[in-house]
Structure formats: C-alpha cells, structure tokens
Design an enzyme around this catalytic site. Structure first.
Site, PDB file in Angstrom:
ATOM      1  N   HIS A  56       0.841  -1.207   0.000  1.00 12.46           N
ATOM      2  CA  HIS A  56       0.000   0.000   0.000  1.00 12.46           C
ATOM      3  C   HIS A  56       0.875   1.255   0.000  1.00 12.46           C
ATOM      4  O   HIS A  56       1.185   1.811   1.049  1.00 12.46           O
ATOM      5  CB  HIS A  56      -0.907  -0.018   1.234  1.00 12.46           C
ATOM      6  CG  HIS A  56      -2.004   0.987   1.218  1.00 12.46           C
ATOM      7  ND1 HIS A  56      -3.218   0.780   1.827  1.00 12.46           N
ATOM      8  CD2 HIS A  56      -2.077   2.229   0.683  1.00 12.46           C
ATOM      9  CE1 HIS A  56      -3.984   1.847   1.660  1.00 12.46           C
ATOM     10  NE2 HIS A  56      -3.303   2.757   0.980  1.00 12.46           N
ATOM     11  N   HIS A  58       1.537   5.130  -2.029  1.00 17.98           N
ATOM     12  CA  HIS A  58       1.088   6.146  -2.990  1.00 17.98           C
ATOM     13  C   HIS A  58       2.335   6.812  -3.582  1.00 17.98           C
ATOM     14  O   HIS A  58       3.072   7.496  -2.874  1.00 17.98           O
ATOM     15  CB  HIS A  58       0.207   7.189  -2.296  1.00 17.98           C
ATOM     16  CG  HIS A  58      -1.072   6.627  -1.764  1.00 17.98           C
ATOM     17  ND1 HIS A  58      -2.222   6.538  -2.530  1.00 17.98           N
ATOM     18  CD2 HIS A  58      -1.383   6.100  -0.552  1.00 17.98           C
ATOM     19  CE1 HIS A  58      -3.188   5.984  -1.803  1.00 17.98           C
ATOM     20  NE2 HIS A  58      -2.703   5.706  -0.598  1.00 17.98           N
ATOM     21  N   LEU A  59       2.552   6.601  -4.880  1.00 17.32           N
ATOM     22  CA  LEU A  59       3.721   7.189  -5.545  1.00 17.32           C
ATOM     23  C   LEU A  59       3.378   8.480  -6.284  1.00 17.32           C
ATOM     24  O   LEU A  59       4.263   9.190  -6.742  1.00 17.32           O
ATOM     25  CB  LEU A  59       4.337   6.172  -6.519  1.00 17.32           C
ATOM     26  CG  LEU A  59       4.981   4.945  -5.860  1.00 17.32           C
ATOM     27  CD1 LEU A  59       5.519   3.992  -6.910  1.00 17.32           C
ATOM     28  CD2 LEU A  59       6.077   5.350  -4.894  1.00 17.32           C
ATOM     29  N   ARG A  60       2.092   8.765  -6.433  1.00 14.13           N
ATOM     30  CA  ARG A  60       1.574  10.051  -6.952  1.00 14.13           C
ATOM     31  C   ARG A  60       1.829  10.302  -8.432  1.00 14.13           C
ATOM     32  O   ARG A  60       1.262  11.243  -8.985  1.00 14.13           O
ATOM     33  CB  ARG A  60       2.116  11.234  -6.141  1.00 14.13           C
ATOM     34  CG  ARG A  60       1.870  11.166  -4.636  1.00 14.13           C
ATOM     35  CD  ARG A  60       0.408  11.116  -4.292  1.00 14.13           C
ATOM     36  NE  ARG A  60       0.180  11.366  -2.868  1.00 14.13           N
ATOM     37  CZ  ARG A  60      -0.879  10.953  -2.206  1.00 14.13           C
ATOM     38  NH1 ARG A  60      -1.834  10.272  -2.841  1.00 14.13           N
ATOM     39  NH2 ARG A  60      -1.023  11.210  -0.932  1.00 14.13           N
ATOM     40  N   ASN A  90      -4.877   5.930  -7.229  1.00 15.58           N
ATOM     41  CA  ASN A  90      -5.478   7.279  -7.230  1.00 15.58           C
ATOM     42  C   ASN A  90      -4.490   8.348  -7.704  1.00 15.58           C
ATOM     43  O   ASN A  90      -4.125   9.263  -6.979  1.00 15.58           O
ATOM     44  CB  ASN A  90      -6.038   7.623  -5.852  1.00 15.58           C
ATOM     45  CG  ASN A  90      -5.002   7.555  -4.748  1.00 15.58           C
ATOM     46  OD1 ASN A  90      -3.964   6.928  -4.885  1.00 15.58           O
ATOM     47  ND2 ASN A  90      -5.308   8.218  -3.637  1.00 15.58           N
ATOM     48  N   HIS A 230      -5.661  -0.781   5.609  1.00 13.07           N
ATOM     49  CA  HIS A 230      -5.480  -0.003   6.843  1.00 13.07           C
ATOM     50  C   HIS A 230      -6.598  -0.178   7.882  1.00 13.07           C
ATOM     51  O   HIS A 230      -7.265   0.790   8.269  1.00 13.07           O
ATOM     52  CB  HIS A 230      -5.284   1.480   6.543  1.00 13.07           C
ATOM     53  CG  HIS A 230      -6.133   2.067   5.453  1.00 13.07           C
ATOM     54  ND1 HIS A 230      -7.489   1.893   5.380  1.00 13.07           N
ATOM     55  CD2 HIS A 230      -5.786   2.829   4.387  1.00 13.07           C
ATOM     56  CE1 HIS A 230      -7.942   2.532   4.309  1.00 13.07           C
ATOM     57  NE2 HIS A 230      -6.943   3.108   3.692  1.00 13.07           N
ATOM     58  N   ASP A 303       0.726   2.636   3.783  1.00 12.58           N
ATOM     59  CA  ASP A 303      -0.153   3.726   3.324  1.00 12.58           C
ATOM     60  C   ASP A 303       0.663   5.013   3.187  1.00 12.58           C
ATOM     61  O   ASP A 303       0.199   6.103   3.551  1.00 12.58           O
ATOM     62  CB  ASP A 303      -1.340   3.923   4.260  1.00 12.58           C
ATOM     63  CG  ASP A 303      -2.407   4.842   3.661  1.00 12.58           C
ATOM     64  OD1 ASP A 303      -2.329   5.169   2.456  1.00 12.58           O
ATOM     65  OD2 ASP A 303      -3.334   5.241   4.409  1.00 12.58           O
ATOM     66  N   HIS A 307       2.501  14.379   0.778  1.00 10.20           N
ATOM     67  CA  HIS A 307       1.814  15.619   0.410  1.00 10.20           C
ATOM     68  C   HIS A 307       2.821  16.763   0.449  1.00 10.20           C
ATOM     69  O   HIS A 307       3.690  16.792   1.333  1.00 10.20           O
ATOM     70  CB  HIS A 307       0.678  15.927   1.388  1.00 10.20           C
ATOM     71  CG  HIS A 307      -0.471  14.980   1.311  1.00 10.20           C
ATOM     72  ND1 HIS A 307      -1.321  14.928   0.227  1.00 10.20           N
ATOM     73  CD2 HIS A 307      -0.914  14.043   2.180  1.00 10.20           C
ATOM     74  CE1 HIS A 307      -2.243  14.009   0.435  1.00 10.20           C
ATOM     75  NE2 HIS A 307      -2.015  13.450   1.610  1.00 10.20           N
TER      76      HIS A 307
END
Length: 428
Positions: A56, A58-60, A90, A230, A303, A307
C-alpha cells in the site's frame, strides 16, 4: 555482477552466519564462508531480512509529481528496506486502464530502486459507478493482480460483488478502503470523547466495521478474495477474526502509525496527525498489535501518502489526509512489536515480506533467506537509536508524524536481485 559476502548477519534474528550473494541469487549460507573474489559487508550481528514488500504505497505519478514521483518514492522505499511496492491507483489520470498501469510499471523498472507493481482501480475514475478494465490491466505488461479504489470506498454492494466475481477468474484480489461514505461526511478525526471536546467532525468506528462485515460476506458468497486496507479499530479486528474462523478468504493490513499513535495527538491541531482512517484510541492500538501478533491481521502496509508542504502546513480542517511512512515503518514495527515481545524478527519477515508478497502475487519477493533464492535482502542495525529527521528523507514530501521522535533501528543495506540500492544508509 560481482559476488557479495555478508559476514556475520543474524538471519531473521538467529545466530550470526555468512551469506554469499552471487549475481542475482543467494549462493550459500553458513559459517566461515571464503571471501575470495567477493565484496565483503561486515554485518557485525545486524539482522538480515528478506526485502520488505509494501502492499500500500502512494507514488503520486502520474499527476502529482510535486508530492512524489516513482523515482523519489522508490528511493524512499529502498531507504526503508523495501524491494517491492504496490502503487495505489489514485493518480491523475487514475490507473484504471492498461496504459496507465504499464507506465507506472515501466518507470519502476527503469529507475531500479525497487520493483513497482501497480494497483489497478476497481471502478472507472474511482467514481464507484462502472467497473474499470480489470481484465485488460491484468493481461497488460504490468500483470495487475490487486485492485483498489483506495482513498474512496467501493460502497455500492453490487459493484463490489461484480468486482470480486471478476478478479476471481485470474486469482486477483480487491483491496477495500472500508469507509461508509454517509457515516463519515465531514469527518475530521476519530469519533469519541476527544472529537466532542475539540468540536471536530467524527469518523465513527462503525463506518469501517460495517463495510468490512458486508465485504467478507460478499467474498464468502462469491468465493473470492478480499483484502482490507489499513484496518484501524478493535471492532474490525473481531469481524476479521470471525470471518477467518468461518473460512472466508479475507486478509487485512495495519499501518505503522495505527500501531503507535493515538487520537490524543490531535489535541495539538497539528495536521501532520490528520490521516484516513483517523488515529484511534489506545484500546484500538493495543487490539491491533495483538491481532498482528496472532495473525488475525496479516501484514503491515505503510499507506505512504506524501503531500507537499502547502497541503499540510495549514489549518486542520483544510489539510490533506495522510502521512509518509516508507522510511520509518520498520523502526515503528521494531518499537511496537519486537521490543514489546509480540513478534520476533522471523515474525516481522512474515508480516512485512512473505505475506504481502503472497497476497499481491509478487514473484521473486517474500522468499526465504536461503541458498538458491533471489537476493532481495535488507540488513538492519537493530541497536541503533536516533531521532527522526525528515530533512534526510529520500521522499519528496516531509509529512511525517515522527519528526523529532526517537525510534529504534536503522536499515543500513538493501539489495534488489543482488544489486545494492542502499549502502551504509546511503542510496546507491
């Protein structure tokens, strides 16, 4: 590729041994192995684990390269001891087609810091109305096996049922972000005494638990696999425990931050503690640790949610949800699970390498540290103690809840198929 001799490493925390890497493979394990022709790494009793696998991340990229890219995210992963990560869907555009997942997959291969396995969206645009191209993504070069609308819940029961039926045909799994949307409208933190005192909108435990209960029953009905992202409440643990006792094919993950942090931190109004699902109570934290130890919760997943500064350094209500976690995950697990006696290092290898690889069907990862196996390895200095300094992160973002906190353990070396990606704590 040259030979590497790791001398005196505690394999899975056992007695010190030598481990010889020849090319992409572990050639031999034993005592007093000859160093002739090999680069020698003095392990000095550090713990050697199979390369970590994160189900899990997030590499964006594509779309939010100001937060993270495949390059910076995989460099962060290598720094944290990971040799494979599963990248959530996402992005912008959403990873709901074969073209997008192949792009992410190939970027991972080109950069070479760890293997990147894209996760495909369950529904087109993460909108929850129409199934995405699940079969095409699976048959693409990326070979997608995990599908998730993470960040959003697949709240339509019919869509969820159809997704479970579809992925069953090729052994895939749907990873659910369990959040009943109507019950969490306006939610800012865990619903309870603290939210009432602070006047912040509450995210009730039942919003997670009701979706998990529905989805394990759907998975049983269609005979498919479901994975819970999660998991964060004591009640969710009890539902998953009941489902497993019934023979339902459900797996679940817990994040490092839900193993360590509680809702009390929100009293600071520091948005670095704003995350979805929210930080819960001390009772929940203790239940999650026990469930990870007894196998009710199968794995630890980060997770990792980077940001940019402007999205977190603002008032609480306006701040984005999420925390980075790839570079601190193993330290948090050492503190919460190993140093409490709940898991040994073999257990850590199981929860952070073998089982996540098994759930995601990650070929060549999560394998035993044995002769003939791929040389995907992580060397950890478990005696290290130090304060977390996000200025030294490889991630493009710095939104860590651990800044200034002392954590144990430090990954010193990571090898991906015999090639060093981290040497003495520095990226290769």
């Amino acid at each position: 590729m040259s030979k590497i001799l790791i001398r005196g490493a505690k394999v899975l925390g056992g007695e010190p041994q030598d481990v010889l890497i020849d090319g992409e493979t572990i050639a031999e394990i034993g005592g007093g192995l000859p160093a002739e022709g090999a680069e020698v790494v003095e392990a000095d009793g550090r713990v050697l684990l199979p390369g970590l696998v994160d189900l899990h991340t997030h590499l964006r990229e594509p779309g939010r390269e100001d937060s993270e890219t495949v390059l910076t995210g995989t460099r962060a992963a290598a720094s944290g001891g990971y040799t494979a990560v599963f990248a959530m869907a996402n992005t912008f555009p959403v990873a709901d087609t074969a073209g997008v997942v192949e792009q992410v997959y190939r970027l991972g291969r080109e950069h070479g810091y760890c293997d990147v396995q894209p996760i495909g969206a369950v529904t087109v645009g993460l909108e929850g109305r129409k199934l995405a191209e699940l079969g095409a993504m699976h048959e693409s070069a990326a070979g997608v096996t995990v599908f998730s609308d993470d960040g959003k819940c697949v709240d339509d029961a019919v869509i969820m049922r159809r997704a479970l039926e579809y992925v069953k045909a090729f052994g895939g799994v749907v990873a659910q972000h369990a959040q009943e949307p109507r019950l969490t409208e306006g939610a800012q933190m865990n619903e309870g005494v603290v939210s009432a005192e602070l006047g912040l909108g509450g995210w009730p435990a039942v919003a997670e638990e009701s979706i998990i209960a529905r989805d394990v029953l759907l998975a049983e009905h269609v005979g498919s696999r479901v994975h819970i992202c999660h998991l964060s409440t004591a009640g969710s643990v009890e539902i998953v425990r009941w489902a497993k006792s019934r023979g339902i094919d459900v797996t679940a993950e817990v994040t490092p931050h839900h193993l360590l942090l509680t809702e009390e931190l929100v009293r600071s109004y520091n948005p670095v503690y704003k995350v979805n699902p929210p930080l819960r109570t001390e009772r929940d934290v203790l239940a999650l640790r026990e469930a990870l130890a007894d196998g009710t919760i199968d794995i630890v997943a980060t997770d990792h949610a980077p940001h940019p500064h402007e999205d977190k350094d603002c008032e609480w209500a306006a701040a984005a949800m999420g925390m980075v976690g790839l570079e601190t995950a193993l330290s948090v697990v050492q503190q919460t699970m190993v140093e409490t006696g709940l898991l040994d290092w073999a257990g850590v290898a199981d929860r952070m390498s073998r089982k996540p690889a098994e759930i995601g069907r990650a070929q060549g990862h999560g394998r035993p540290v044995s002769a003939g196996e791929p040389a995907n390895l992580t060397l950890v200095d478990t005696a290290y103690r130090g304060e977390v300094d996000p200025a030294g992160f490889a991630s493009r973002s710095r939104n860590t809840p651990y800044e200034g906190r002392e954590l144990p353990g430090r990954v010193t070396h990571t090898w991906l198929r015999g090639r060093a990606t981290l040497v003495d704590g520095k990226l290769a």
